[in-house]
Write a protein that holds these residues in place. Sequence first.
Motif, PDB file in Angstrom:
ATOM      1  N   ASP A   1      -0.387  -9.351  11.026  1.00  0.00           N
ATOM      2  CA  ASP A   1       0.375  -8.638  10.559  1.00  0.00           C
ATOM      3  C   ASP A   1       1.450  -9.309   9.471  1.00  0.00           C
ATOM      4  OD1 ASP A   1       2.921  -8.624  13.047  1.00  0.00           O
ATOM      5  OD2 ASP A   1       1.778 -10.261  12.277  1.00  0.00           O
ATOM      6  N   MET A   2       1.264 -10.706   9.206  1.00  0.00           N
ATOM      7  CA  MET A   2       1.839 -11.304   8.222  1.00  0.00           C
ATOM      8  C   MET A   2       1.088 -11.143   6.794  1.00  0.00           C
ATOM      9  SD  MET A   2       4.231 -13.945   9.912  1.00  0.00           S
ATOM     10  CE  MET A   2       5.488 -13.782   9.100  1.00  0.00           C
TER      11      MET A   2
ATOM     12  N   THR B   1       6.033  -9.960   7.503  1.00  0.00           N
ATOM     13  CA  THR B   1       5.357  -8.687   8.108  1.00  0.00           C
ATOM     14  C   THR B   1       5.850  -7.401   7.421  1.00  0.00           C
ATOM     15  OG1 THR B   1       7.831  -8.495   9.389  1.00  0.00           O
ATOM     16  CG2 THR B   1       5.995  -9.667  10.720  1.00  0.00           C
ATOM     17  N   SER B   2       4.706  -6.563   7.686  1.00  0.00           N
ATOM     18  CA  SER B   2       4.845  -5.202   7.228  1.00  0.00           C
ATOM     19  C   SER B   2       6.176  -4.604   7.045  1.00  0.00           C
ATOM     20  CB  SER B   2       3.748  -4.211   7.508  1.00  0.00           C
ATOM     21  OG  SER B   2       3.977  -4.063   8.850  1.00  0.00           O
TER      22      SER B   2
ATOM     23  N   THR C   1      10.795 -12.133  16.821  1.00  0.00           N
ATOM     24  CA  THR C   1       9.467 -12.608  17.116  1.00  0.00           C
ATOM     25  C   THR C   1       8.873 -12.850  18.316  1.00  0.00           C
ATOM     26  OG1 THR C   1      10.545 -14.694  16.486  1.00  0.00           O
ATOM     27  CG2 THR C   1       9.212 -13.945  14.767  1.00  0.00           C
TER      28      THR C   1
END
Lengths: 138, 197
Positions: free
Chosen positions: B116-117, B129-130, B196
């Motif tokens: 997701d990064m 990340t998005s 995180t």
Amino acid sequence: MSGEEEENAAELKIGDEFLKAKCLMNCEVAIILHHKYEQLQQTSDDPMNQVSQVFEKSLQYVKRFSRYKNPDAVRQVREILSRYQLAEFELCVLGNLCPETVEEAIAMVPSIKTRGRAHDDEAIEKMLNDLSLIKKFE
Amino acid sequence: MFFHIVLERNMQLHPRHFGRNLREHIISKLMKDVEGTCSGRHGFVVAITSVENIGKGLIRDGTGFVTFPVKYQCVVFRPFKGEILEAVVSMVNKMGFFAEAGPVQIFVSNHLIPDDMEFQSGDMPNYTTSDGSVKIQKDSEVRLKIIGTRVDATEIDKNISQSRPKWDPAGSHPSRFFCIGTIKDDFLGVINDPTTI
């Protein structure tokens, strides 16, 4: 080096020499390197010129990643962690990373669960609590 | 990981140094020769903390030089495969990022960065990340796991270092440690970021 293939810190496979050696937490290294740097300052005008890049980088690193700054706190951390049958290497990883939960501690040092030393979750939790108390009163 | 270990080395001295300051000379030469070096066996020698013993000197046949066996204590940094540690990001590009933990450099490939990064190029290349909540860029602090280590013997012919003389087992042949790491497992990634974990 053929020995490297078998190395795995997660299973405490770090070789006999290092298993038996004294391991140092970042905060302990910081005290040692700082002391050495001060000694150099007394005998030379430009201590930074005397030390290697390895020394400089290591000093910067341990200063930045020391969880405990006070020498008494550092001593206490080692004393507390020494009460739980941990290998030197495991003790230092815990002292460096200061996991907050039992789950995190086991992820950081998987060997504490696998070496048949019966470290149950309660014991690990107590250890983490003791560690966090030192941090509070540092 | 840092260790405090005892090592041995044979110091070779020219007779002109024999005199009152012999011991000091041996120690200062030891520090110059050994501090900052790296070997595959012991990792980087960060600092010599004390000299335990200097043995009797032996005159070398034919040269007049004298060899002193020296036992000393030192702090070393030796990375291990499977070890989890914290590091500072030094460079980011689309292949992944480089991080430094003390004297050791670790490369984390983009394959071992959470899916997701995504890489963002620009003045400050980074992985984000998005939702933009977690960012890895130069000077970020990350917790990573070392998944491989390699020692490069620089300058020295590798054939020579295979048959190491007994007095200098993997001692001080110039070399460097390189590591590759991952931040894809649980509890790894950017530090100081409450989102995180």
